[in-house]
Design a protein around this motif. Structure first.
Motif, short mmCIF file in Angstrom:
data_model
loop_
_atom_site.label_atom_id
_atom_site.label_comp_id
_atom_site.label_asym_id
_atom_site.label_seq_id
_atom_site.Cartn_x
_atom_site.Cartn_y
_atom_site.Cartn_z
N LYS A 105 2.97 8.23 -14.73
CA LYS A 105 3.76 7.12 -14.19
C LYS A 105 2.88 6.15 -13.42
CE LYS A 105 8.23 9.45 -13.58
NZ LYS A 105 9.32 9.73 -12.61
N GLU A 107 7.29 2.12 -17.56
CA GLU A 107 6.96 2.71 -16.27
C GLU A 107 6.31 4.08 -16.40
OE1 GLU A 107 10.53 2.71 -14.02
OE2 GLU A 107 10.51 0.55 -13.67
N SER A 108 6.63 4.80 -17.45
CA SER A 108 6.07 6.14 -17.63
C SER A 108 5.81 6.40 -19.11
CB SER A 108 7.02 7.20 -17.06
OG SER A 108 8.26 7.18 -17.74
#
Length: 217
Positions: free
Chosen positions: A145, A61-62
């Protein structure tokens, strides 16, 4: 059941989802897991999600980006997105790269740097774009992100089941299973949504009988 027929798949998927929810709420992880796997199998083969920790982690996700202080990259930004006066503009931002994409090496510090840092050696990296060399410690790093919600199109390997029944109901295992089940279910629901939309788009004149999509209710 007609192979690939949308109402049949949605009906089967929905029943299995109810089963999954019931078992997860009661902490029956074996049956909750089975229901999720059956939900995955109920989807058209081209929409099923792979189970792979390696693939899951590659779509995190990041991630951190290292910014070069010597060169820039043009980025197009949308202004007033979705509004009547929506427009775009190009802006210059510092070129940024993931750690895996840059070359890192160790060099001997100069006398001045050694005195200031108290170290004899330091790590440096080379910008892939302009080949500027910068100290790793002095590099600005920012967290990038994905926009939410972010779906990875896969699920990581199921947590290993403890050997004793006692450990299956306490400790880290129930927490790990709840997290895994929730993530798996969200990915499956997203795949079901994609299949439903693409199926109806490809079969605009098909007779669905009494079936109604969620958006039609």
């Amino acid at each position: 059941m007609k192979s690939g027929y949308l109402p049949d798949i949605v009906s089967k998927f929905g029943k299995l989802y109810d089963s999954y929810r019931k078992h997860m709420e009661s902490g029956n992880w074996v049956e909750a897991s089975l229901s999720l796997h059956l939900m995955n199998g109920a989807l058209d083969i081209n929409y099923r999600i792979p189970i792979s920790t390696r693939l899951w982690e590659s779509k995190r996700e990041s991630w951190k980006l290292w910014e070069c202080n010597n060169c820039t990259t043009t980025e197009t930004r949308i202004i007033n997105k979705g509004e009547d006066d929506e427009s775009s503009e190009d802006v210059e931002i510092s070129s940024s790269f993931e750690k895996k994409d840059v070359k890192i090496f160790t060099e001997k510090c100069s006398a001045q740097v050694a005195i200031l840092s108290g170290k004899k050696k330091r790590e440096m990296w080379i910008c892939p774009k302009c080949e500027n060399i910068t100290s790793v410690t002095s590099t600005l790093k920012r967290l990038q992100k994905h926009e939410n919600p972010h779906y990875r199109g896969c699920i990581y390997d199921e947590p290993i089941t403890p050997k004793t029944g006692l450990m299956r109901n306490r400790g880290a295992y129930p927490t790990a299973m709840r997290k895994w089940c929730t993530s798996y279910a969200k990915e499956l629901e997203h795949r079901m949504m994609i299949y439903r939309v693409e199926y109806q788009k490809a079969h605009p004149d098909e007779d669905y009988g009494d079936y109604k999509d969620e958006g039609d209710k």
